[in-house]
Motif scaffolding. Structure first.
Motif, short mmCIF file in Angstrom:
data_model
loop_
_atom_site.label_atom_id
_atom_site.label_comp_id
_atom_site.label_asym_id
_atom_site.label_seq_id
_atom_site.Cartn_x
_atom_site.Cartn_y
_atom_site.Cartn_z
N ARG A 1 40.40 -26.84 -37.46
CA ARG A 1 39.90 -28.12 -38.46
C ARG A 1 40.42 -29.51 -37.56
N PRO A 2 39.62 -29.95 -37.91
CA PRO A 2 40.27 -32.06 -37.53
C PRO A 2 41.35 -32.33 -38.07
N GLY A 3 43.01 -32.74 -37.32
CA GLY A 3 43.98 -32.92 -38.26
C GLY A 3 44.70 -31.58 -38.59
N VAL A 4 44.21 -30.39 -37.65
CA VAL A 4 44.98 -29.98 -37.65
C VAL A 4 46.70 -29.65 -36.91
N LYS A 5 48.40 -29.16 -37.43
CA LYS A 5 49.22 -28.97 -37.52
C LYS A 5 49.03 -28.53 -36.51
N ARG A 6 50.98 -28.96 -35.36
CA ARG A 6 52.29 -28.27 -34.53
C ARG A 6 50.90 -27.00 -35.00
N ALA A 7 52.07 -26.12 -35.94
CA ALA A 7 52.37 -25.43 -35.60
C ALA A 7 50.71 -24.01 -36.23
N GLN A 8 49.91 -24.80 -36.41
CA GLN A 8 48.51 -24.25 -36.92
C GLN A 8 47.68 -24.20 -35.93
N LEU A 9 47.80 -24.63 -34.61
CA LEU A 9 47.38 -25.24 -34.07
C LEU A 9 47.89 -23.96 -32.58
N ALA A 10 49.09 -23.96 -32.54
CA ALA A 10 49.75 -22.50 -31.92
C ALA A 10 49.78 -21.28 -32.60
N ASP A 11 49.03 -21.00 -33.61
CA ASP A 11 48.98 -19.77 -34.02
C ASP A 11 47.56 -19.18 -34.11
N THR A 12 47.21 -19.94 -34.18
CA THR A 12 45.32 -19.95 -33.40
C THR A 12 45.03 -19.15 -32.30
#
Length: 164
Positions: A121-132
């Motif tokens: 999703r747009p504006g995802v946080k760094r930790a969430q992006l790393a999890d993905t």
């Protein structure tokens, strides 16, 4: 990038004005914070390995010291027994470790996401992006024999892939 944390780093690459955010058993750590963060994944590892580590709720950041980083990494990379019905001899094997993507810069994570066309999703946080990205990275198939054979060939022929 300004994410609400202090970005002033000392000569070791850590955060000069911050101490480790962890409570070890019942005592707050007073070591200087490094670049490693106490992410959700690391918290789960700490809990699973019963390391008695928790984040101090009064801390304004999630950075941990090098001592705790090493302790968590050594707990995570312990050797496990290979279980096989057809092999009566138990042998130690190293499980492949996925790199700690939480240490990468946001631009690097975004480039990975763009290259593999991952949906977030747009504006995802760094930790969430790393999890993905971590979930995706674990699904990439590798051909170990082919990679090792190619590596040995490159070493023996004293060449580099970029030279070809």
């Amino acid at each position: 990038m300004n994410n609400g944390f202090s970005t002033e780093e000392d000569s070791r690459g850590g955060h000069a004005d911050q101490t480790c955010c962890l409570i070890d058993d019942t005592e707050r750590c007073r070591n200087p914070a490094g670049n490693a963060s106490y992410s959700k994944r690391i918290q789960k590892t700490s809990k699973d390995k019963r390391l008695k580590l928790s984040s101090d709720p009064t801390s304004q950041h999630i950075y941990i010291c090098d001592y705790h980083k090493d302790r968590i990494q050594s707990a995570r990379s312990k050797r496990r027994r290979k279980e096989s019905e057809d092999d009566s001899n138990d042998t130690d094997i190293d499980l492949p470790e996925v790199p700690d993507l939480y240490q990468l810069q946001v631009n690097t994570l975004k480039r990975y996401k763009r290259h593999y066309k991952l949906q977030t999703r747009p504006g995802v946080k760094r930790a969430q992006l790393a999890d993905t990205i971590m979930k995706h990275f674990k699904t990439i198939p590798i051909k170990e024999k082919e990679i090792i054979t190619y590596f040995v060939y490159m070493v023996k022929s004293n060449s580099n892939k970029l030279d070809l």
